[in-house]
Structure formats: C-alpha cells, structure tokens
Design an enzyme around this catalytic site. Structure first.
Site, PDB file in Angstrom:
ATOM      1  N   ASN A   1       0.872  -1.175   0.000  1.00 54.10           N
ATOM      2  CA  ASN A   1       0.000   0.000   0.000  1.00 54.10           C
ATOM      3  C   ASN A   1       0.911   1.228   0.000  1.00 54.10           C
ATOM      4  OD1 ASN A   1      -1.750   2.091   0.499  1.00 54.10           O
ATOM      5  ND2 ASN A   1      -2.368   1.409   2.539  1.00 54.10           N
TER       6      ASN A   1
ATOM      7  N   LYS B   1       0.100   4.232  -0.190  1.00 55.27           N
ATOM      8  CA  LYS B   1      -0.526   5.427   0.394  1.00 55.27           C
ATOM      9  C   LYS B   1      -0.278   6.624  -0.540  1.00 55.27           C
ATOM     10  CE  LYS B   1      -0.072   3.183   4.816  1.00 55.27           C
ATOM     11  NZ  LYS B   1      -0.017   3.260   6.258  1.00 55.27           N
TER      12      LYS B   1
ATOM     13  N   HIS C   1      -9.470   1.106   5.217  1.00 53.25           N
ATOM     14  CA  HIS C   1      -8.159   1.344   5.819  1.00 53.25           C
ATOM     15  C   HIS C   1      -8.325   2.323   6.978  1.00 53.25           C
ATOM     16  CE1 HIS C   1      -4.049   2.585   6.456  1.00 53.25           C
ATOM     17  NE2 HIS C   1      -3.696   1.473   5.837  1.00 53.25           N
TER      18      HIS C   1
ATOM     19  N   GLU D   1      -6.698   4.763   7.943  1.00 53.67           N
ATOM     20  CA  GLU D   1      -6.510   6.184   7.607  1.00 53.67           C
ATOM     21  C   GLU D   1      -7.767   6.748   6.949  1.00 53.67           C
ATOM     22  OE1 GLU D   1      -2.806   5.594   5.542  1.00 53.67           O
ATOM     23  OE2 GLU D   1      -1.936   4.941   7.453  1.00 53.67           O
TER      24      GLU D   1
ATOM     25  N   GLU E   1      -5.352  -4.918  10.527  1.00 55.19           N
ATOM     26  CA  GLU E   1      -4.352  -3.867  10.704  1.00 55.19           C
ATOM     27  C   GLU E   1      -4.627  -3.146  12.029  1.00 55.19           C
ATOM     28  OE1 GLU E   1      -2.335  -2.682   6.741  1.00 55.19           O
ATOM     29  OE2 GLU E   1      -3.901  -1.247   7.219  1.00 55.19           O
TER      30      GLU E   1
ATOM     31  N   GLY F   1       2.494   2.310  10.823  1.00 56.48           N
ATOM     32  CA  GLY F   1       3.452   3.400  10.679  1.00 56.48           C
ATOM     33  C   GLY F   1       4.122   3.805  11.989  1.00 56.48           C
TER      34      GLY F   1
ATOM     35  N   SER G   1       3.443  -2.106  10.304  1.00 50.64           N
ATOM     36  CA  SER G   1       4.895  -2.134  10.523  1.00 50.64           C
ATOM     37  C   SER G   1       5.531  -3.482  10.194  1.00 50.64           C
ATOM     38  CB  SER G   1       5.231  -1.707  11.955  1.00 50.64           C
ATOM     39  OG  SER G   1       4.805  -0.370  12.181  1.00 50.64           O
TER      40      SER G   1
HETATM   41  P1  13P Z   1       3.064   0.386   7.656  1.00 49.32           P
HETATM   42  O1  13P Z   1       3.590  -0.924   7.089  1.00 49.32           O
HETATM   43  O2  13P Z   1       3.825   1.565   7.162  1.00 49.32           O
HETATM   44  O3  13P Z   1       2.947   0.319   9.140  1.00 49.32           O
HETATM   45  O4  13P Z   1       1.590   0.566   7.078  1.00 49.32           O
HETATM   46  C1  13P Z   1       0.691  -0.474   7.195  1.00 49.32           C
HETATM   47  C2  13P Z   1      -0.499  -0.133   6.396  1.00 49.32           C
HETATM   48  O5  13P Z   1      -1.249   0.762   6.743  1.00 49.32           O
HETATM   49  C3  13P Z   1      -0.724  -0.879   5.160  1.00 49.32           C
HETATM   50  O6  13P Z   1      -1.990  -0.636   4.664  1.00 49.32           O
END
Ligand code: 13P
Length: 250
Positions: free
Chosen positions: A10, A12, A95, A97, A167, A173, A212
């Site tokens: 992803n 982002k 997601h 976010e 997640e 992150g 992560s």
């Molecule tokens: P990270 O791997 O940067 O923690 O992000 C995970 C994520 O949100 C994947 O969709």
C-alpha cells in the site's frame, strides 16, 4: 488448507511518475515469486503507469479506495468502473486512515466493498482496533462490528470473494508490530467468525496482517497458521525491502 499467500503493498499517498519507474520495473522483473500473489495499491494517477509497467509480469496492481457512487456529480471521486477500466485486481476498503481522516464508517466500508465486487475487483477489507480499544479489551467486538457491516452489504454469497486485512491501528506506521501471537489470535478469531456463516469461505479466506511489517519481523508473522500474507505500507516503497518481505511469504 493451503491458501496461496498474498502480499500487497500500500503506497498510500507516495510516489511520482519518475520515482515509480524503478520500483515498478524492479517488481516487474523480480523472479522466484510465482508461488505467491503480489499486488501494489498505487495512488489513482499512477494506475496507468502501474498497468503499463506490470502487465507483462506476475504482479498485479490495485487501488486504495473507491467511491460509494457509480457515476455523477461527485467531484474528486473515482468509481469502481473507472478502476475496472485500468484492470485493477484489488481495492482497499476500510483502511484505518480512511476511517479516521475521511470518516469512512462501517456502513460506508461495506458499500464500497460491494461497489468493487460489482465490477469484479476483489475488496481487501481492513479491520483493526486502536490502542485504547485493545487496552479496554474491545478488540474482538470492534473487528466483528467492522466485519459484520461488510457482510451485511456484500451478502453471504460473496464471502468467498473478499480478502481481509487485520491492521491494528496502533501498529500502522509506528514501528510497533503485533506479536505473531497477537496477530494469530485475531486472525483465528476472524476466520472463526466467517466459519460460523460459511465454512468453505472461511477455509479459503485470505487474512493479511498489516502494521509495521518489515524484513526482520515478516517471517514469524507469516508462519502463523491464520496469517495468509501481509499488507505492507512503508516497506513497500523500498524495492529490496518489499521483495524480501515477499520472499519470506513463500
Ligand atoms: P506500515 O507498514 O507503514 O505500518 O503501514 C501499514 C499499512 O497501513 C498498510 O496498509
């Protein structure tokens, strides 16, 4: 059941036409990964570039969101059929976010999953709890509600057509990762919830872990019985790290 592992990057809101070239071309020629499904969910403007660069190889491309509408006066939105025009294989919905910054609630996530299914795109339905919710022992209740809202919208008959991604919000992150045992516990629970409704779908359901995931922690996570791959954020922007994680899933 031997489920084919799936690793999804992803990106982002990262990338540029020029930066993406090396990453996509590196993915397109990566070998030794045919036992896996791999996909990269790129920002909308780069779907054409991803298609052009990846079409000849085994790695597919996906989107990070979709509109809950089919067409019309929805400035700035992208519909499922537009994604289908670019031969998108997967679309992320729910997601954390999106849930926290754009108010995508459980019902909207369900509608979006349905829109993707309507055009033949596999939704990757993300679920997960915040740190506070985990501390309050609300994890199972939160993720069940997230899952139920999606099932209500897509219908039981489509349970076999989705991918789930666990997640934990506190692990995204942050550099904090769920321990392999924590991930397994939630994945097993999710599969159990689906099994109550459709045992065959539960057996073939792929449940990805995200939060992560890095080359140094991926192997133990992927070894868990109910972890069927990963949803990789930051590490998917680095070709070597992403491919290393993919190889650890084989
Ligand atoms: P990270 O791997 O940067 O923690 O992000 C995970 C994520 O949100 C994947 O969709």
């Amino acid at each position: 059941m031997n489920r084919k592992q799936l690793v999804v990057g992803n990106w982002k809101m990262n990338g540029s036409l020029s930066d993406n070239e090396a990453l996509l071309d590196g993915l397109a020629v990566a070998d030794g990964l045919s036992e896996l499904d791999i996909s990269v969910c790129v920002p909308y403007p780069y779907l054409a570039q991803a298609r052009e660069r990846l079409a000849a190889g085994i790695i597919s491309w996906g989107a990070q969101n979709v509109s809950e509408h089919d067409a019309g006066a929805y400035t700035g939105e992208i519909s499922g059929s537009m994604l289908a025009d670019f031969e998108v294989s997967f679309g992320l919905v729910g997601h954390s976010e999106r849930r926290s910054f754009y108010a995508d609630d459980n019902e909207l996530v369900g509608i979006k999953a349905r829109k993707l299914l309507n055009v033949g795109i596999t939704p990757i339905v993300c679920v997960g709890e915040t740190f506070k919710q985990r501390e309050a022992e609300e994890t199972f209740g939160i993720i069940s509600a997230q899952l139920e809202a999606v099932i209500e919208r897509i219908g039981l008959e489509n349970l076999g057509r989705i991918v789930l991604a666990y997640e934990p919000v506190w692990a995204i992150g942050t550099g904090l990762t769920a321990s392999p045992e924590q991930a397994q516990e939630v994945h097993e629970y999710l599969r159990g919830q689906v099994a109550l409704l459709d045992e065959a779908a539960a057996r073939s359901l792929r449940i990805l872990y995200g939060g992560s995931v890095k080359p140094d922690n991926a192997e133990k996570l992927f070894r868990q019985a109910d972890v069927d791959g990963g949803l990789i954020g930051g590490a998917s922007l680095n070709l070597i790290d992403f491919l290393t994680i993919c190889r650890l899933a084989t």
